[in-house]
Each structure stands twice: as structure tokens, then as C-alpha cells.
Design an enzyme around this catalytic site. Structure first.
Site, PDB file in Angstrom:
ATOM      1  N   GLY A   1      45.191  21.650  28.671  1.00 27.50           N
ATOM      2  CA  GLY A   1      45.557  22.844  27.834  1.00 27.50           C
ATOM      3  C   GLY A   1      44.110  22.906  27.002  1.00 27.50           C
ATOM      4  O   GLY A   1      44.121  23.721  26.037  1.00 27.50           O
TER       5      GLY A   1
ATOM      6  N   LEU B   1      41.677  24.800  27.279  1.00 25.96           N
ATOM      7  CA  LEU B   1      41.063  26.327  26.724  1.00 25.96           C
ATOM      8  C   LEU B   1      41.819  26.839  25.895  1.00 25.96           C
ATOM      9  O   LEU B   1      41.675  28.062  25.920  1.00 25.96           O
ATOM     10  CB  LEU B   1      40.803  26.946  28.142  1.00 25.96           C
ATOM     11  N   GLY B   2      43.070  26.484  25.441  1.00 26.84           N
ATOM     12  CA  GLY B   2      43.877  27.027  24.337  1.00 26.84           C
ATOM     13  C   GLY B   2      43.483  26.723  23.002  1.00 26.84           C
ATOM     14  O   GLY B   2      42.290  26.509  22.828  1.00 26.84           O
ATOM     15  N   GLN B   3      44.397  27.285  21.947  1.00 30.36           N
ATOM     16  CA  GLN B   3      43.934  27.626  20.652  1.00 30.36           C
ATOM     17  C   GLN B   3      43.268  26.107  19.970  1.00 30.36           C
ATOM     18  O   GLN B   3      42.053  26.078  19.465  1.00 30.36           O
ATOM     19  CB  GLN B   3      44.974  27.682  19.595  1.00 30.36           C
TER      20      GLN B   3
ATOM     21  N   ASP C   1      42.547  22.722  32.781  1.00 31.54           N
ATOM     22  CA  ASP C   1      43.474  23.877  32.297  1.00 31.54           C
ATOM     23  C   ASP C   1      43.882  24.438  33.453  1.00 31.54           C
ATOM     24  O   ASP C   1      43.402  24.359  34.640  1.00 31.54           O
ATOM     25  CB  ASP C   1      42.807  24.936  31.263  1.00 31.54           C
ATOM     26  N   ILE C   2      44.833  25.611  33.387  1.00 31.73           N
ATOM     27  CA  ILE C   2      45.540  26.257  34.912  1.00 31.73           C
ATOM     28  C   ILE C   2      44.445  27.179  35.364  1.00 31.73           C
ATOM     29  O   ILE C   2      44.299  27.147  36.416  1.00 31.73           O
ATOM     30  CB  ILE C   2      46.680  26.754  34.243  1.00 31.73           C
TER      31      ILE C   2
ATOM     32  N   TYR D   1      61.576  25.751  21.741  1.00 32.72           N
ATOM     33  CA  TYR D   1      60.448  25.066  21.284  1.00 32.72           C
ATOM     34  C   TYR D   1      60.645  23.953  20.396  1.00 32.72           C
ATOM     35  O   TYR D   1      60.199  22.726  20.844  1.00 32.72           O
ATOM     36  CB  TYR D   1      59.540  26.049  20.547  1.00 32.72           C
TER      37      TYR D   1
ATOM     38  N   LYS E   1      59.967  20.011  21.392  1.00 34.93           N
ATOM     39  CA  LYS E   1      59.054  19.257  20.362  1.00 34.93           C
ATOM     40  C   LYS E   1      59.909  17.754  19.995  1.00 34.93           C
ATOM     41  O   LYS E   1      59.480  16.789  20.030  1.00 34.93           O
ATOM     42  CB  LYS E   1      58.790  20.231  19.133  1.00 34.93           C
TER      43      LYS E   1
HETATM   44  C1  VAH Z   1      53.934  28.293  16.742  1.00 35.63           C
HETATM   45  N1  VAH Z   1      51.453  27.796  16.409  1.00 35.63           N
HETATM   46  O1  VAH Z   1      53.906  29.221  16.044  1.00 35.63           O
HETATM   47  C2  VAH Z   1      52.849  27.234  16.727  1.00 35.63           C
HETATM   48  C3  VAH Z   1      53.241  25.997  15.862  1.00 35.63           C
HETATM   49  C4  VAH Z   1      54.110  25.401  13.568  1.00 35.63           C
HETATM   50  C5  VAH Z   1      53.746  26.789  14.546  1.00 35.63           C
HETATM   51  O2  VAH Z   1      53.943  25.100  16.368  1.00 35.63           O
HETATM   52  O3  VAH Z   1      54.773  28.248  17.709  1.00 35.63           O
END
Ligand code: VAH
Length: 314
Positions: A8, A10-12, A34-35, A141, A145
Site C-alpha cells: 500500500g 502509494l496510499g495516504q 502497490d496494486i 473496518y 482492525k
Molecule cells: C478512516 N482515516 O477514516 C481512516 C482512519 C480513524 C480513521 O482509520 O477510516
């Protein structure tokens, strides 16, 4: 000598972490993956390989080819996208993480992957959320995590992989735009303020979330990875934060540097619901005590730097 593979890249986070690590350890010591490739400095300033993190063969071969001793696994879908495509998110976020951990186990590398304040849920204490507390997130998400934190700890206890992680707040940066996050408003607002002098927020004025400027996030990753392993009581993953702010606070800070800045609100119920399930502020004392976490940018210092850098960029 460190030889690092970043997924990843090239991500943020990856697009700035790649450059920072190349500055510290040497361009050829950091393999960005990256992909797909793009024309960004992260892709062009040193070794780059196309790696789909759901393909363990590709990841293992790339790690072996460069004889890496550190894997920084950043490739993942963020909260809003994951909520829209939960099955895709589970397969990419958990399948990719498993492949990265298996690669780290087989090649005996050090390992980093970010967690998030998204790992907490509505029944978690909302203010000064402790390092060790209830974690029952209500988003895909967040499930990814929490499961990811447990998996990384498992690889440490079962196989001795030196896994380390950080529960990041919303990250604000001017290099690469985030994609599909709930806290993305805190990046978009600066771009829109510099370009048009106004912004319409999809998160309510008084909704507090933890935030951090990207330079502090990069420093936290490097400080954690360089920390003496014997000092770490926790590993996956440390609470870290620089500020607890709401859209109204960021708007007021921007107005100090862009007079006449106009803020309005058109709440997105889906992302508002995600934001409200997260803490208002988390406690970073474990990170401070175990490896000396600190930060440099508060809200106004970040606003000043973001506006200055975006005026140059745009
Ligand atoms: C999101 N930027 O918004 C991420 C982050 C705490 C937020 O995990 O999903």
C-alpha cells in the site's frame, strides 16, 4: 541494515512513509509495492514492485527477491468503503494481513501494520479511551482492525514475529488524498478552503474525533519500530493521538488564516454513524511510557502548515 518492504506504498500513509524511510535508510533499502504503479515520487524514487496483497505468492517472492528484514503492511480498505463493501473489505483487509504475517513469519522479518481508533465501538469509554478496554466495533473496518490486532499479537506469541502496531486517529496530509475514510473531511476541508474559501462538511459540527498531522504519524511509526523490544508491554496496537477536534474547531482554525472562510454542513448519515461509534478522545499514555511517543503539531500549527503547503501545491 534495514531492508524494508511496504505494501500500500502509494496510499495516504504509504506515499509519505516510503519517502521518509528512503531518506533515513537509503532509497534502495525501501521497496515500495502497490496494486499498480503511478507517477508519484514514492513510485519513482526507488525500487517499486506490483503486488496484490491477496496473492501470497507475489508477496513472498517480492520479499525474498529483495531479502527484506522489515515488512510494513499498509494496504487496506478504509472505514466508509469497507462499510459499503464488507465482504470485499474482509477478504482484502484480513486476507492481505494474513499473507503479510505469513511472509514475515517465513522470512523472520520485523512487522508493522496500523490499527485505528475505528477498532473501538459504542460501548467503549468515549473520553480518554484507555489502551486496554472494551472493543466491540460496529463496523466491518473496526472488526478488521480488532481481528488484525489479535492476529498480529498471535504471530508474536506463537512464532516470535516482532509485530508492532499503532491505533491511528484520523490522519491529515497534503501529499496523497485518503480514500474512503470517515475522517477524510479533515483533509478535504483544507483543499477546499485553499481552492474555494468554503467547505461543506459531511460530519456534524460538534462530532469530536482524534486527529494527527502526517509528519507526527510517520515519526510515531519510526520511533515505535526502532524502540527497544524489551520495553514494550503492548504491541498491537498502541493508542496514539495529537488532538481531539470537531469540524467546527478545524473551521475556526482555518478562518484564522483564510479570513472569510465559509463552513456549511450536509451530514452523510452513513459516515456520521461510523464517526459517532468511535471515541471522542483516546489516551496515549502507554505509547508515551513504553517508547516515548510524542507529537509536534497541534491544530493551529497543522492548519498553518497545511495551508502553506497546499498553496504551493495547488
Ligand atoms: C478512516 N482515516 O477514516 C481512516 C482512519 C480513524 C480513521 O482509520 O477510516
Amino acid at each position: 541494515m534495514k531492508r524494508i518492504l511496504i505494501t500500500g506504498a502509494l496510499g495516504q500513509i504509504g506515499s509519505e512513509l516510503t519517502l521518509k524511510l528512503r531518506e533515513i535508510y537509503g532509497a534502495d533499502q525501501v521497496v515500495a509495492t502497490d496494486i499498480k504503479k503511478n507517477d508519484s515520487e514514492a513510485a519513482q524514487s526507488g525500487p517499486f514492485e506490483t503486488v496484490d496483497v491477496t496473492d501470497i505468492k507475489q508477496m513472498m517472492e517480492t520479499a525474498k527477491k529483495y531479502k527484506v528484514d522489515t515488512i510494513m503492511h499498509l494496504a487496506a480498505l478504509l472505514s466508509a468503503t469497507a462499510e459499503a463493501k464488507p465482504v470485499v473489505a474482509w477478504n482484502l483487509n484480513m486476507g492481505g494481513l494474513m499473507n503479510a504475517l505469513e511472509t514475515a513469519r517465513e522470512l523472520k522479518t520485523q512487522f508493522f501494520t496500523p490499527s485505528s481508533i475505528g477498532a473501538f465501538g459504542p460501548c467503549t469509554p468515549k473520553h480518554h479511551t484507555p489502551q486496554d478496554t472494551i472493543m466491540r466495533p460496529t463496523t466491518m473496518y473496526g472488526v478488521n482492525k480488532v481481528a488484525g490486532e489479535l492476529l498480529a499479537d498471535y504471530y508474536y506469541h506463537k512464532y516470535g514475529v516482532d509485530t508492532r502496531g499503532l491505533r491511528f486517529p484520523g490522519l491529515i496530509s497534503y501529499v496523497a488524498l485518503p480514500g474512503g475514510g470517515t475522517t477524510d473531511y479533515a483533509v478535504e476541508i483544507y483543499y477546499e478552503a485553499v481552492k474555494h474559501g468554503r467547505y461543506t462538511s459531511y460530519i456534524e459540527k460538534g462530532t469530536f474525533m482524534d486527529m494527527m498531522y502526517m509528519p507526527d504519524a510517520l515519526r510515531a511509526i519510526i520511533d515505535l519500530m526502532e524502540a527497544d523490544s524489551s520495553r514494550l508491554k503492548h504491541r498491537n496496537a498502541f493508542n496514539v493521538t495529537a488532538m481531539s477536534v470537531a469540524p467546527g474547531d478545524i473551521a475556526a482554525s482555518i478562518a484564522n488564516y483564510i479570513p472569510g472562510f465559509e463552513m456549511s454542513y450536509r451530514v452523510d448519515p452513513d459516515r456520521q454513524r461510523i464517526a459517532e461509534s468511535w471515541p471522542d478522545s483516546i489516551d496515549a499514555s502507554a505509547a508515551r511510557e513504553e517508547w516515548g511517543f510524542t507529537y509536534e503539531y497541534d491544530l493551529d500549527k497543522m492548519t498553518q502548515d497545511m495551508i502553506e503547503k497546499l498553496r504551493e501545491k495547488l
